[in-house]
Design a protein around this motif. Structure first.
Motif, PDB file in Angstrom:
ATOM      1  N   GLU A 212     -96.617  11.895  48.059  1.00  0.00           N
ATOM      2  CA  GLU A 212     -97.856  11.174  48.322  1.00  0.00           C
ATOM      3  C   GLU A 212     -97.709   9.695  47.973  1.00  0.00           C
ATOM      4  N   LYS A 213     -98.358   8.839  48.778  1.00  0.00           N
ATOM      5  CA  LYS A 213     -98.330   7.395  48.545  1.00  0.00           C
ATOM      6  C   LYS A 213     -99.739   6.841  48.395  1.00  0.00           C
ATOM      7  N   ASP A 214     -99.833   5.740  47.662  1.00  0.00           N
ATOM      8  CA  ASP A 214    -101.082   4.986  47.540  1.00  0.00           C
ATOM      9  C   ASP A 214    -101.025   3.876  48.583  1.00  0.00           C
ATOM     10  N   LYS A 215    -101.821   3.988  49.624  1.00  0.00           N
ATOM     11  CA  LYS A 215    -101.786   2.999  50.698  1.00  0.00           C
ATOM     12  C   LYS A 215    -103.030   2.110  50.697  1.00  0.00           C
ATOM     13  N   LYS A 216    -103.717   2.043  49.591  1.00  0.00           N
ATOM     14  CA  LYS A 216    -104.922   1.228  49.507  1.00  0.00           C
ATOM     15  C   LYS A 216    -104.606  -0.260  49.449  1.00  0.00           C
ATOM     16  N   SER A 217    -103.510  -0.635  48.790  1.00  0.00           N
ATOM     17  CA  SER A 217    -103.229  -2.046  48.569  1.00  0.00           C
ATOM     18  C   SER A 217    -102.208  -2.640  49.545  1.00  0.00           C
ATOM     19  N   SER A 218    -101.479  -1.797  50.293  1.00  0.00           N
ATOM     20  CA  SER A 218    -100.526  -2.320  51.266  1.00  0.00           C
ATOM     21  C   SER A 218    -100.271  -1.288  52.360  1.00  0.00           C
ATOM     22  N   LYS A 219     -99.670  -1.738  53.447  1.00  0.00           N
ATOM     23  CA  LYS A 219     -99.385  -0.825  54.560  1.00  0.00           C
ATOM     24  C   LYS A 219     -98.308   0.190  54.194  1.00  0.00           C
TER      25      LYS A 219
ATOM     26  N   GLY B 197     -97.349   1.154  51.155  1.00  0.00           N
ATOM     27  CA  GLY B 197     -97.812   2.014  50.074  1.00  0.00           C
ATOM     28  C   GLY B 197     -96.777   2.196  48.984  1.00  0.00           C
TER      29      GLY B 197
ATOM     30  N   TYR C 130     -96.429   7.761  44.261  1.00  0.00           N
ATOM     31  CA  TYR C 130     -96.946   8.244  42.987  1.00  0.00           C
ATOM     32  C   TYR C 130     -95.818   8.967  42.263  1.00  0.00           C
TER      33      TYR C 130
END
Length: 61
Positions: free
Chosen positions: A29-36, A38, A41
């Protein structure tokens, strides 16, 4: 690290050193809220960490 140990460190090498210890496991899983692209985790592997402590591992940077 700096807050807990009260020591300054080279932030450019932090990620490399932590991942090199083998106590974190990357998730798919990746956090893609701040960049394309991501950021991945990671999860702390307590069992591996405790095993390393039993063998004499000392957490230092």
């Amino acid at each position: 690290y700096e807050s807990i140990y009260g020591e300054t460190m080279d932030k450019r090498n932090f990620r490399k050193k932590i991942l090199g210890m083998g106590i974190l496991e990357r998730l798919d899983e990746k956090d893609k809220k701040s960049s394309k692209r991501g950021a991945y985790y990671y999860v702390f592997n307590r069992q591996r960490y405790e095993s390393m402590l039993d063998k004499g591992f000392v957490f230092t940077m």
